[in-house]
Design a protein around this motif. Sequence first.
Motif, PDB file in Angstrom:
ATOM      1  N   THR A 135       0.860  -1.190   0.000  1.00  0.00           N
ATOM      2  CA  THR A 135       0.000   0.000   0.000  1.00  0.00           C
ATOM      3  C   THR A 135       0.893   1.236   0.000  1.00  0.00           C
ATOM      4  O   THR A 135       2.016   1.207   0.499  1.00  0.00           O
ATOM      5  CB  THR A 135      -0.904   0.074   1.244  1.00  0.00           C
ATOM      6  OG1 THR A 135      -0.089   0.252   2.402  1.00  0.00           O
ATOM      7  CG2 THR A 135      -1.761  -1.163   1.417  1.00  0.00           C
ATOM      8  N   GLU A 192      -3.048  -3.525  -9.621  1.00  0.00           N
ATOM      9  CA  GLU A 192      -2.723  -2.286  -8.925  1.00  0.00           C
ATOM     10  C   GLU A 192      -3.874  -1.305  -9.082  1.00  0.00           C
ATOM     11  O   GLU A 192      -4.427  -1.156 -10.160  1.00  0.00           O
ATOM     12  CB  GLU A 192      -1.426  -1.688  -9.481  1.00  0.00           C
ATOM     13  CG  GLU A 192      -0.915  -0.580  -8.583  1.00  0.00           C
ATOM     14  CD  GLU A 192       0.526  -0.167  -8.909  1.00  0.00           C
ATOM     15  OE1 GLU A 192       1.323  -1.032  -9.321  1.00  0.00           O
ATOM     16  OE2 GLU A 192       0.817   1.022  -8.756  1.00  0.00           O
ATOM     17  N   ASP A 213      -3.873   5.186 -11.525  1.00  0.00           N
ATOM     18  CA  ASP A 213      -4.287   4.146 -12.459  1.00  0.00           C
ATOM     19  C   ASP A 213      -5.267   4.719 -13.476  1.00  0.00           C
ATOM     20  O   ASP A 213      -6.103   5.552 -13.159  1.00  0.00           O
ATOM     21  CB  ASP A 213      -4.960   3.019 -11.667  1.00  0.00           C
ATOM     22  CG  ASP A 213      -5.119   1.775 -12.498  1.00  0.00           C
ATOM     23  OD1 ASP A 213      -4.194   0.955 -12.489  1.00  0.00           O
ATOM     24  OD2 ASP A 213      -6.157   1.637 -13.153  1.00  0.00           O
ATOM     25  N   ARG A 218      -2.892   4.024  -2.947  1.00  0.00           N
ATOM     26  CA  ARG A 218      -2.604   3.101  -4.040  1.00  0.00           C
ATOM     27  C   ARG A 218      -2.353   1.743  -3.398  1.00  0.00           C
ATOM     28  O   ARG A 218      -1.706   1.660  -2.352  1.00  0.00           O
ATOM     29  CB  ARG A 218      -1.348   3.579  -4.774  1.00  0.00           C
ATOM     30  CG  ARG A 218      -1.208   3.146  -6.198  1.00  0.00           C
ATOM     31  CD  ARG A 218      -0.480   4.244  -7.014  1.00  0.00           C
ATOM     32  NE  ARG A 218       0.841   4.555  -6.498  1.00  0.00           N
ATOM     33  CZ  ARG A 218       1.958   3.897  -6.828  1.00  0.00           C
ATOM     34  NH1 ARG A 218       1.920   2.887  -7.671  1.00  0.00           N
ATOM     35  NH2 ARG A 218       3.125   4.244  -6.324  1.00  0.00           N
ATOM     36  N   ARG A 232      -1.536  -2.665  -4.158  1.00  0.00           N
ATOM     37  CA  ARG A 232      -1.260  -3.784  -5.059  1.00  0.00           C
ATOM     38  C   ARG A 232      -1.917  -5.006  -4.443  1.00  0.00           C
ATOM     39  O   ARG A 232      -1.789  -5.263  -3.249  1.00  0.00           O
ATOM     40  CB  ARG A 232       0.237  -4.013  -5.210  1.00  0.00           C
ATOM     41  CG  ARG A 232       0.888  -2.979  -6.115  1.00  0.00           C
ATOM     42  CD  ARG A 232       2.386  -3.181  -6.147  1.00  0.00           C
ATOM     43  NE  ARG A 232       2.770  -4.156  -7.151  1.00  0.00           N
ATOM     44  CZ  ARG A 232       3.906  -4.861  -7.093  1.00  0.00           C
ATOM     45  NH1 ARG A 232       4.713  -4.724  -6.078  1.00  0.00           N
ATOM     46  NH2 ARG A 232       4.207  -5.710  -8.060  1.00  0.00           N
TER      47      ARG A 232
END
Lengths: 112, 234
Positions: A35, A85, A90, A103, A105
Amino acid sequence: MSDLVHKDHARDPLMIAEEWMNAGRDVAIATVVETWGSAPRPVGSHLVIDMDGNFEGSVSGGCVEGAVVAEAADVLAEGKPRMLEFGVADETAWEVGLSCGGRIRVYVERLG
Amino acid sequence: MDPHSLKKLNALRRDRKAAILLTDLGDGRDRVIGEGDTVAGVLGEAVARAFRSGKSGVVEVDGRHFFLNVHLPAPRLVVIGAVHISQALAPMAKIAGFDLTIIDPRTAFASPERFPDVALHAEWPDEALARQPLDAYTALAALTHDPKIDDPALKAAFDAECFYIGALGSRKTHAKRVERLKDAGVAGQALERINAPIGLDIGAATPAEIAVAVLGSVIRALRTRGLDGGGLPS
């Protein structure tokens, strides 16, 4: 022994994944592995999904679960894990981004 | 994920054992590491660090990326004393995610009417703790003021290396308690771990406010895992 088991185990994604597996259902496991910034769920959080799109747990505050469930169907079909992701950077942010501005993953893999 | 890994991991979690699921993000292979299992090299150091900190994360070793998912047992809070503070602490601890148990041999205090929906044991701590032993992922708060009830539980908490040990009472009361526990064979260094006077210093006055202070101390101990020196193991 029942009072040794944490009450949250009833809704524990990994316990549910094992139950589903024992019931012969195909199961995918999604895990937050990294994160950045403010992320709604910490690293290590799980969302588990079966072949019919049923899911338990969470990898965000509900912002990207729909997209992860959709990807999980492909992972179940192909058997190959994927790294997803999500975040404001994005290109899909407008559709399934994190409103908190963080953000994340998410690693999605098939059980078995 | 390997089905065997999931079964092994869940079995360890049901037994309240710390475990790490190690996943090679390159090829997707995984394995379960229990606390105390030896893992060689740089990866072993990362594993040891992860068990200590309780933090999951990705590590890179020789160009390969591994994800370490740390699973620590759910924190428990054992309260000695079915007292007024405990009545406020019980619902708060539940909301904060702690698995709560209250022990008090005085049946007038430990009544289901006073403690609805709480795991309540109206018996001596030695009896209740023999059935459900303390461990390093358990916090113990002794709130009876009665040495007959509190002291054996405190001693058990030291033996089990509970992550938090707190005891209610003034500085004077606590000084006497320390002397008693020393006489009972508890090491002086261990006794410094007792959080007393109990709870965060927020000027708590009412039983409910003291419950907030106690819960705050327990959460701090859990999240810092002894790294801030706040009455915790080093």
